[in-house]
Scaffold this motif. Sequence first.
Motif, mmCIF file in Angstrom:
data_model
loop_
_atom_site.group_PDB
_atom_site.id
_atom_site.type_symbol
_atom_site.label_atom_id
_atom_site.label_comp_id
_atom_site.label_asym_id
_atom_site.label_seq_id
_atom_site.Cartn_x
_atom_site.Cartn_y
_atom_site.Cartn_z
ATOM 1 N N HIS A 1 0.809 -1.216 0.000
ATOM 2 C CA HIS A 1 0.000 0.000 0.000
ATOM 3 C C HIS A 1 0.851 1.279 0.000
ATOM 4 N N LEU A 2 2.159 1.136 -0.023
ATOM 5 C CA LEU A 2 3.037 2.305 -0.005
ATOM 6 C C LEU A 2 3.036 2.999 -1.366
ATOM 7 N N THR A 3 3.132 4.314 -1.342
ATOM 8 C CA THR A 3 3.195 5.089 -2.578
ATOM 9 C C THR A 3 4.305 6.136 -2.487
ATOM 10 N N VAL A 4 4.813 6.519 -3.636
ATOM 11 C CA VAL A 4 5.870 7.530 -3.709
ATOM 12 C C VAL A 4 5.221 8.887 -3.985
ATOM 13 N N THR A 5 5.680 9.887 -3.281
ATOM 14 C CA THR A 5 5.125 11.226 -3.452
ATOM 15 C C THR A 5 6.251 12.249 -3.557
ATOM 16 N N THR A 6 5.918 13.448 -3.986
ATOM 17 C CA THR A 6 6.894 14.533 -4.072
ATOM 18 C C THR A 6 6.720 15.449 -2.866
ATOM 19 N N LEU A 7 7.822 15.708 -2.173
ATOM 20 C CA LEU A 7 7.824 16.536 -0.970
ATOM 21 C C LEU A 7 8.904 17.607 -1.094
ATOM 22 N N PRO A 8 8.842 18.656 -0.299
ATOM 23 C CA PRO A 8 9.939 19.631 -0.282
ATOM 24 C C PRO A 8 11.234 18.966 0.171
ATOM 25 N N ASP A 9 12.358 19.400 -0.370
ATOM 26 C CA ASP A 9 13.641 18.871 0.093
ATOM 27 C C ASP A 9 13.810 19.159 1.582
ATOM 28 N N PRO A 10 14.375 18.199 2.338
ATOM 29 C CA PRO A 10 14.575 18.439 3.762
ATOM 30 C C PRO A 10 15.586 19.563 3.995
ATOM 31 N N ILE A 11 15.360 20.339 5.020
ATOM 32 C CA ILE A 11 16.271 21.430 5.377
ATOM 33 C C ILE A 11 17.088 20.990 6.581
ATOM 34 N N PRO A 12 18.397 20.811 6.421
ATOM 35 C CA PRO A 12 19.213 20.331 7.543
ATOM 36 C C PRO A 12 19.282 21.357 8.669
ATOM 37 N N SER A 13 19.320 20.857 9.882
ATOM 38 C CA SER A 13 19.531 21.720 11.047
ATOM 39 C C SER A 13 21.009 22.086 11.114
ATOM 40 N N PRO A 14 21.401 23.000 11.992
ATOM 41 C CA PRO A 14 22.826 23.359 12.105
ATOM 42 C C PRO A 14 23.744 22.180 12.456
ATOM 43 N N SER A 15 23.149 21.082 12.987
ATOM 44 C CA SER A 15 23.974 19.944 13.424
ATOM 45 C C SER A 15 23.879 18.729 12.506
ATOM 46 N N THR A 16 23.209 18.854 11.370
ATOM 47 C CA THR A 16 23.045 17.693 10.500
ATOM 48 C C THR A 16 23.591 17.912 9.097
ATOM 49 N N TYR A 17 23.909 16.801 8.447
ATOM 50 C CA TYR A 17 24.327 16.772 7.050
ATOM 51 C C TYR A 17 23.093 16.573 6.169
ATOM 52 N N LEU A 18 23.184 17.024 4.943
ATOM 53 C CA LEU A 18 22.189 16.695 3.935
ATOM 54 C C LEU A 18 22.816 15.678 2.989
ATOM 55 N N ILE A 19 22.136 14.556 2.816
ATOM 56 C CA ILE A 19 22.664 13.447 2.022
ATOM 57 C C ILE A 19 21.763 13.182 0.825
ATOM 58 N N ALA A 20 22.363 13.004 -0.347
ATOM 59 C CA ALA A 20 21.641 12.508 -1.523
ATOM 60 C C ALA A 20 21.721 10.986 -1.488
ATOM 61 N N ILE A 21 20.578 10.342 -1.346
ATOM 62 C CA ILE A 21 20.547 8.886 -1.181
ATOM 63 C C ILE A 21 20.659 8.194 -2.543
ATOM 64 N N HIS A 22 21.573 7.239 -2.617
ATOM 65 C CA HIS A 22 21.732 6.432 -3.827
ATOM 66 C C HIS A 22 21.252 5.000 -3.632
ATOM 67 N N ALA A 23 21.141 4.562 -2.380
ATOM 68 C CA ALA A 23 20.660 3.214 -2.085
ATOM 69 C C ALA A 23 20.038 3.207 -0.699
ATOM 70 N N ALA A 24 18.926 2.479 -0.561
ATOM 71 C CA ALA A 24 18.241 2.368 0.735
ATOM 72 C C ALA A 24 18.029 0.893 1.055
ATOM 73 N N ALA A 25 18.385 0.499 2.279
ATOM 74 C CA ALA A 25 18.273 -0.898 2.691
ATOM 75 C C ALA A 25 16.968 -1.131 3.444
ATOM 76 N N THR A 26 16.411 -2.319 3.274
ATOM 77 C CA THR A 26 15.171 -2.686 3.952
ATOM 78 C C THR A 26 15.461 -3.410 5.264
ATOM 79 N N ASN A 27 14.526 -3.320 6.195
ATOM 80 C CA ASN A 27 14.653 -3.988 7.488
ATOM 81 C C ASN A 27 13.292 -4.496 7.946
ATOM 82 N N PHE A 28 13.302 -5.559 8.761
ATOM 83 C CA PHE A 28 12.050 -6.094 9.299
ATOM 84 C C PHE A 28 11.320 -5.049 10.134
ATOM 85 N N PHE A 29 12.092 -4.219 10.841
ATOM 86 C CA PHE A 29 11.409 -3.239 11.682
ATOM 87 C C PHE A 29 10.670 -2.189 10.850
#
Length: 336
Positions: free
Chosen positions: A15-43
Amino acid sequence: MRAIQVKGYVKGPEHLTVTTLPDPIPSPSTYLIAIHAAATNFFDLLQLRGKYQIQPPLPWTSGAEFAGVVLSTPSSSANPKFKKGDRVFGSSQGAYATHVCAREESLMPVPPGWGFLEAAGLMVTAPTSYAALVHCAGVTKGQYVLIHAAAGGVGLAAVQIAKAFGATVIATAGSKRKWEVARNFGADHIIDYSKDGWPEEVKKLTPKGKGVDMVYDPVGMVNASLKCTSWGGKILVIGFTSGNIEKVAMNKVLLKNVSLIGMTWGSYSKEAPEMIGKVWEDLFRLMKEGKFRGTLYTDREFHGLETVGEALGMLGRRETWGKVVVSVPQGTESKL
């Protein structure tokens, strides 16, 4: 950005769908990453149904493990560990997307010679298995180690680590393909744990039939494993992928002087942060020595966020092995 946003809990990943959202805005303490691969998990599957112990407030972006390229560094840091253009892997809520924000402590450098697909599945499985076997249980040369679900993500990591320390590995799995995979990653013996009487078969493989010195259990098979654990043995409780949280026969634990050791890597950041760097240092050394390799599921490819639902479905039905990873196409902004 493109992402899988969860606005309400769903019955299944289909039932999952892909949508378009605004790009995330990093906080002063975080990096912004362009994801090239995403791993799945049971959780991920539990979280989608609202059944996981950590549930972000709705709406939220699903996924937790990724590999990609640093687009920006924390504005609050004069000397960040990673620079723009660096290849990293890590964990942060929102990995089923083209972009994610992540804190420095949740990122690691992609090992030399590794691709994004292989690296995306490292952040959970590798340190879980290393910390459990080495730091919690003290695996040593000559020991017999029983590894359940040995063809899974944490299972294949455990097989390689136990072998790197000189142990004899008895691997359990439930299909011919998974037996083949476990053996390919170094397992010495294979047991079909879908058959009755498998604990006796395990004991027969150990010296004088005494049983195994150590059990690595991400499934929820402590009671059955007690039948083939040696006197003074150790059972590592890693998880409950069977969906069954056991009531353990503690009289058997007592009579056999068995140690039950629970282990969750996620708690180390709070309870034992000094161990995190040491664990990764040792893992990177094993990779450099050729004793640990990626566990990417290669029987088929998953390309694009639209395939996340299918990948999670196959994972939930136990139709895969290793780490199931989805490639995430990027635009020109990440090609640095």
